[in-house]
Structures are given as C-alpha cells and as structure tokens.
Scaffold this motif. Structure first.
Motif, PDB file in Angstrom:
ATOM      1  N   ALA A 182      -6.767   1.668   9.058  1.00 29.41           N
ATOM      2  CA  ALA A 182      -6.164   2.640   8.201  1.00 29.41           C
ATOM      3  C   ALA A 182      -5.345   2.149   6.921  1.00 29.41           C
ATOM      4  N   VAL A 183      -5.677   2.501   5.820  1.00 37.01           N
ATOM      5  CA  VAL A 183      -4.976   1.935   4.584  1.00 37.01           C
ATOM      6  C   VAL A 183      -3.466   2.761   4.722  1.00 37.01           C
ATOM      7  N   ARG A 184      -2.553   1.704   4.403  1.00 30.73           N
ATOM      8  CA  ARG A 184      -1.181   2.253   4.385  1.00 30.73           C
ATOM      9  C   ARG A 184      -0.388   2.155   2.972  1.00 30.73           C
ATOM     10  N   SER A 185      -0.843   1.146   2.207  1.00 30.85           N
ATOM     11  CA  SER A 185      -0.271   1.126   0.899  1.00 30.85           C
ATOM     12  C   SER A 185      -1.175   0.538  -0.244  1.00 30.85           C
ATOM     13  N   PHE A 186      -0.899   0.255  -1.375  1.00 31.38           N
ATOM     14  CA  PHE A 186      -1.693  -0.627  -2.358  1.00 31.38           C
ATOM     15  C   PHE A 186      -0.945  -0.842  -3.572  1.00 31.38           C
ATOM     16  N   SER A 187      -1.285  -1.824  -4.341  1.00 32.46           N
ATOM     17  CA  SER A 187      -0.680  -2.163  -5.546  1.00 32.46           C
ATOM     18  C   SER A 187      -1.768  -2.191  -6.747  1.00 32.46           C
ATOM     19  N   ILE A 188      -1.613  -1.478  -7.864  1.00 32.30           N
ATOM     20  CA  ILE A 188      -2.504  -1.474  -8.804  1.00 32.30           C
ATOM     21  C   ILE A 188      -1.980  -2.074 -10.169  1.00 32.30           C
ATOM     22  N   GLY A 217      -5.618 -11.209 -19.927  1.00 30.08           N
ATOM     23  CA  GLY A 217      -6.894 -10.873 -20.876  1.00 30.08           C
ATOM     24  C   GLY A 217      -7.250  -9.297 -20.730  1.00 30.08           C
ATOM     25  N   ASN A 218      -7.820  -9.155 -19.863  1.00 36.73           N
ATOM     26  CA  ASN A 218      -8.155  -7.810 -19.341  1.00 36.73           C
ATOM     27  C   ASN A 218      -7.910  -7.750 -17.709  1.00 36.73           C
ATOM     28  N   GLU A 219      -6.925  -7.738 -17.246  1.00 36.01           N
ATOM     29  CA  GLU A 219      -6.811  -7.725 -15.710  1.00 36.01           C
ATOM     30  C   GLU A 219      -6.449  -6.430 -15.339  1.00 36.01           C
ATOM     31  N   HIS A 220      -7.572  -5.788 -14.341  1.00 32.95           N
ATOM     32  CA  HIS A 220      -7.309  -4.818 -13.895  1.00 32.95           C
ATOM     33  C   HIS A 220      -7.663  -5.259 -12.422  1.00 32.95           C
ATOM     34  N   GLU A 221      -6.395  -4.953 -11.484  1.00 32.15           N
ATOM     35  CA  GLU A 221      -6.531  -5.578 -10.272  1.00 32.15           C
ATOM     36  C   GLU A 221      -5.996  -4.505  -9.294  1.00 32.15           C
ATOM     37  N   VAL A 222      -6.405  -4.756  -7.867  1.00 29.42           N
ATOM     38  CA  VAL A 222      -5.846  -3.908  -6.701  1.00 29.42           C
ATOM     39  C   VAL A 222      -5.641  -4.577  -5.568  1.00 29.42           C
ATOM     40  N   SER A 223      -4.658  -4.506  -5.093  1.00 23.12           N
ATOM     41  CA  SER A 223      -4.486  -5.041  -3.446  1.00 23.12           C
ATOM     42  C   SER A 223      -4.313  -3.780  -2.630  1.00 23.12           C
ATOM     43  N   ILE A 224      -4.819  -3.739  -1.588  1.00 17.53           N
ATOM     44  CA  ILE A 224      -5.036  -2.727  -0.542  1.00 17.53           C
ATOM     45  C   ILE A 224      -4.614  -3.279   1.012  1.00 17.53           C
ATOM     46  N   TYR A 225      -3.561  -2.671   1.316  1.00 18.06           N
ATOM     47  CA  TYR A 225      -3.081  -3.141   2.488  1.00 18.06           C
ATOM     48  C   TYR A 225      -3.420  -2.059   3.709  1.00 18.06           C
ATOM     49  N   GLY A 226      -3.832  -2.597   4.874  1.00 14.49           N
ATOM     50  CA  GLY A 226      -4.262  -1.618   5.877  1.00 14.49           C
ATOM     51  C   GLY A 226      -3.540  -2.170   7.063  1.00 14.49           C
ATOM     52  N   ASP A 227      -4.041  -1.452   8.229  1.00 18.61           N
ATOM     53  CA  ASP A 227      -3.323  -1.972   9.477  1.00 18.61           C
ATOM     54  C   ASP A 227      -3.963  -3.285  10.175  1.00 18.61           C
ATOM     55  N   ARG A 228      -5.038  -3.620   9.680  1.00 20.41           N
ATOM     56  CA  ARG A 228      -5.550  -5.060  10.155  1.00 20.41           C
ATOM     57  C   ARG A 228      -5.978  -5.895   9.333  1.00 20.41           C
ATOM     58  N   GLY A 229      -5.542  -5.599   7.959  1.00 22.41           N
ATOM     59  CA  GLY A 229      -5.793  -6.440   6.985  1.00 22.41           C
ATOM     60  C   GLY A 229      -5.775  -6.102   5.531  1.00 22.41           C
ATOM     61  N   THR A 230      -5.737  -6.895   4.565  1.00 23.00           N
ATOM     62  CA  THR A 230      -5.859  -6.585   3.080  1.00 23.00           C
ATOM     63  C   THR A 230      -7.157  -6.911   2.455  1.00 23.00           C
ATOM     64  N   ASP A 279     -17.723  -9.966  -8.971  1.00 22.36           N
ATOM     65  CA  ASP A 279     -18.583 -10.202  -8.068  1.00 22.36           C
ATOM     66  C   ASP A 279     -18.055 -10.498  -6.718  1.00 22.36           C
ATOM     67  N   GLN A 280     -16.692 -10.592  -6.438  1.00 19.17           N
ATOM     68  CA  GLN A 280     -16.396 -11.009  -5.022  1.00 19.17           C
ATOM     69  C   GLN A 280     -15.104 -10.370  -4.965  1.00 19.17           C
ATOM     70  N   VAL A 281     -14.803 -10.099  -3.607  1.00 16.39           N
ATOM     71  CA  VAL A 281     -13.552  -9.498  -2.999  1.00 16.39           C
ATOM     72  C   VAL A 281     -12.944 -10.627  -2.091  1.00 16.39           C
ATOM     73  N   ILE A 282     -11.633 -10.430  -1.973  1.00 11.31           N
ATOM     74  CA  ILE A 282     -10.860 -11.416  -1.078  1.00 11.31           C
ATOM     75  C   ILE A 282     -10.434 -10.565  -0.137  1.00 11.31           C
ATOM     76  N   VAL A 283     -10.635 -10.922   1.366  1.00 10.21           N
ATOM     77  CA  VAL A 283     -10.266  -9.817   2.492  1.00 10.21           C
ATOM     78  C   VAL A 283      -9.354 -10.972   3.344  1.00 10.21           C
ATOM     79  N   ILE A 284      -8.283 -10.521   3.691  1.00  8.79           N
ATOM     80  CA  ILE A 284      -7.420 -11.043   4.536  1.00  8.79           C
ATOM     81  C   ILE A 284      -7.309 -10.392   5.993  1.00  8.79           C
ATOM     82  N   ARG A 285      -7.920 -11.002   7.337  1.00 10.19           N
ATOM     83  CA  ARG A 285      -7.749 -10.073   8.544  1.00 10.19           C
ATOM     84  C   ARG A 285      -7.331 -10.989   9.520  1.00 10.19           C
TER      85      ARG A 285
END
Length: 352
Positions: free
Chosen positions: A148-154, A256-269, A278-284
């Motif tokens: 479940a997603v709990r918080s995020f930063s954009i 430059g043109n930095e549009h970013e989002v970090s998504i924090y869930g119960d089991r990872g980010t 063309d890539q995403v980073i997942v922390i679990r």
C-alpha cells in the motif's frame, strides 16, 4: 489505406515544433491549416508545410471552423487556452490543448458546463504520462509491488530562470497572460502526475514565492516587476490517506528538466524520473531486515506515445490513463486550491 487526420495547429512557437515532431513520428496526422498572431511565423510554417494562403489563419476561430480540419492542436500562451477550448466545444471540433487548462478556475468552470452539454473528443497535453518510467511506476503500484502506498514526493526543477542567466522578462512572468508562474507551468505537471499515480486531491496547504522579483525588459532594458511565482511548494492529502509533498522552481541552478517522483509503500520504494526515462529504481525487502536496490528496465508495453493516444481518441477509443478534458478541469481545481491556500495561509479542502 490507413487513416490520416487533418490537423489545424494553433500557435507556432517553440513547443509547437515538438508537437510537429511527435505527429510526424506517429505518421497518422497531416497539418491542414495553421494559425498564429505572428504573420512572420505563419509565413515560415506555411511555406515549410506547403500550405496555401487560405490555410493560414490570423483568427484561430476561422481555423476551428474550417471543414477541412478534422481536429485542433492548440499550443499557445495560457491567456487564450479557455477561448480556444470554448470555440472547439461550440464547433464540435476534437482537440488536444496544452496545459494548464486555463489561467484560473474562473475561466475553467463555464467550460465544464459547456462540455457537459456538448462533449467532444478531447485531450490535455500532460506529456509526462507518456514518460515510460512514470507509466511503469504506475503499473508497479497497481500490481502491489511495494504494498500500500503511504506517501510520495514529487519535484519538478529547472534552472533557466536563475539569476546567473539574466533571463529577460517574457510572457511567462506576466500574470495577465500566464495566470500563475512556475505553479501553472511546471506545477500542473506535478499535480497531474499525482492524480495519474494515486488519485484525487482532498486537501492541501501551500507556499508560493517569487525569487527573482524583477527582470530586464528585452526591448527597453529597463527592469519590470514579476507578478507571478517562480517557486511553489505544497503538501497534500489524496485518496486513501496518501500524503505527498510537491516542489517546483525555475531557479534550481544545475537542474535541466528534472521531473521526479519517489513513492513510499509498506514494503518498498519506487523512484522514477525524466532523467532516466527508460528505468525505475525499486527498493524492497529481499530477506528479513535486508533491503535490496534494483534498477528495472521499462518494458516495451509501457512505451506509448502521446499522439498514439490522440489518434485513438479520434477513433472513438478512451485509452487507459488518457489525460482527458476532466483531467484538465480537475487539475485547474487543484491549482486554484494551491493559490487560495497560499493567499489565506490555511489548509484548503478540495470539492468533491
């Protein structure tokens, strides 16, 4: 024989060139008419596109009324967004209009009433829904990869307005034309990304600020007061009690043109960015108490172009995640709430 839609292009500035490139990549569109307030810009574009004088319109309403124009693409400064959308709705002409939806919510409200009476196929130019990394992040969220997603930063950071560049005064710094500054320009994308990934806004608080308060007039060289924000920060609670923070500015030196989002869930980010589209980073958690950090390549199914969806809209389809008319309207509701939260120094609840 494949269908080719005849497009009337309104606005021939720098961003219009990107839209032309995107249309050419899709191969399902042909420019049938153009309109701009600059006769010189129309002459150059008309010659390059092989258009006769009769297809070069000084008045965008005449272009919208042209029976040989199947759909309109509008890429103009903000102060004519509402007028163009209204004219398209009245003419029953499908359109793709750039964001923000309008300058303010006062302009947006009557457009919804008109759309309810006379809906047409429509799309709003929230282009970052077509950044592969963001599309993949949405897929990972939906399939529960981080719980479940709990918080995020954009964040959406640019640097071209920083003092070291001596960026001159332009329409983006004029409230009469733009409505708001970095908020409407870049912040509208952040708001749309939050709605695309998480759901609707329920309440927010905000701070708007102008870092560079005066800018040089390129004609006279005299200083002109800037009456819109060039920094915006707000925090919000969305559907399912998801909370998030937002920050945007054109004064982030080195960005430059930095549009970013970090998504924090119960089991990872999940981290996704325009810097690595063309890539995403997942922390679990890989084992009890042990976290693993993985860089995932975005699968081909998440690589869809904006004009593929516009073509689908014109064919009568509604693709998943399409930024449609109501997305533009609701985006403007949130922009209005940010301004009110800043002006009143209080938390503002969003209407249902």
């Amino acid at each position: 024989m494949k269908t080719i839609y005849r497009i009337g292009l309104i606005g021939l500035g720098g961003m219009a060139q990107e839209h032309l490139r995107w249309m050419n990549e899709t191969g399902r569109f042909r420019i049938a008419a153009v309109s701009d307030v600059s006769a010189e810009a129309m002459a150059k574009a008309g010659d390059r596109l092989g258009l006769g004088e009769e297809k070069r319109y000084a008045d965008f309403r005449s272009l919208i009324g042209d029976r040989e124009v199947d759909a309109v693409v509008s890429v103009t400064p903000n102060h004519v967004h509402a007028e163009i959308i209204r004219a398209c709705l009245q003419a029953g002409k499908p359109f793709l209009a750039e964001k923000p939806f309008t300058r303010d919510f006062e302009e947006a409200a009557p457009l919804l009433a008109l759309y309810d009476r006379r809906p047409v196929p429509a799309m709003i130019g929230f282009t970052y829904r077509y950044t592969p990394s963001f599309r993949y992040a949405r897929e990972l969220i939906r399939q529960g990869d981080i719980g479940a997603v709990r918080s995020f930063s954009i964040r959406y950071l640019q640097s071209w307005g920083s003092a070291i560049y001596d960026t001159p005064y332009m329409w983006r710094y004029d409230k009469e034309i733009t409505g708001t500054g970095a908020l409407g320009d870049l912040g509208s994308h952040m708001i749309d990304m939050a709605r695309y990934l998480f759901g609707e806004f329920e309440e927010l608080s905000a701070v708007l600020h102008t870092i560079v308060a005066e800018r040089r007039d390129p004609g006279s060289g005299e200083s002109v007061r800037v009456d819109v924000d060039d920094f915006a920060s707000f925090q919000a609670r969305l559907t399912n009690s998801i909370v998030g923070t937002f920050q945007t500015t054109r004064n982030a030196v080195g960005s430059g043109n930095e549009h970013e989002v970090s998504i924090y869930g119960d089991r990872g980010t999940i981290h996704a960015s325009t810097l690595s589209p063309d890539q995403v980073i997942v922390i679990r958690e890989e084992s009890p108490g042990q976290l693993g950090r993985t860089t995932l390549d975005v699968p081909s199914r998440c690589k869809r172009k904006q004009y593929d969806d516009f073509f689908a809209v014109l064919e009568g389809e509604v693709p998943d995640g399409l930024p449609g008319f109501l997305d533009g309207y609701r985006n403007q509701q949130v922009l209005d709430a940010v301004v009110r939260a800043h002006e009143t120094k209080r938390t503002v609840r969003l209407p249902e």
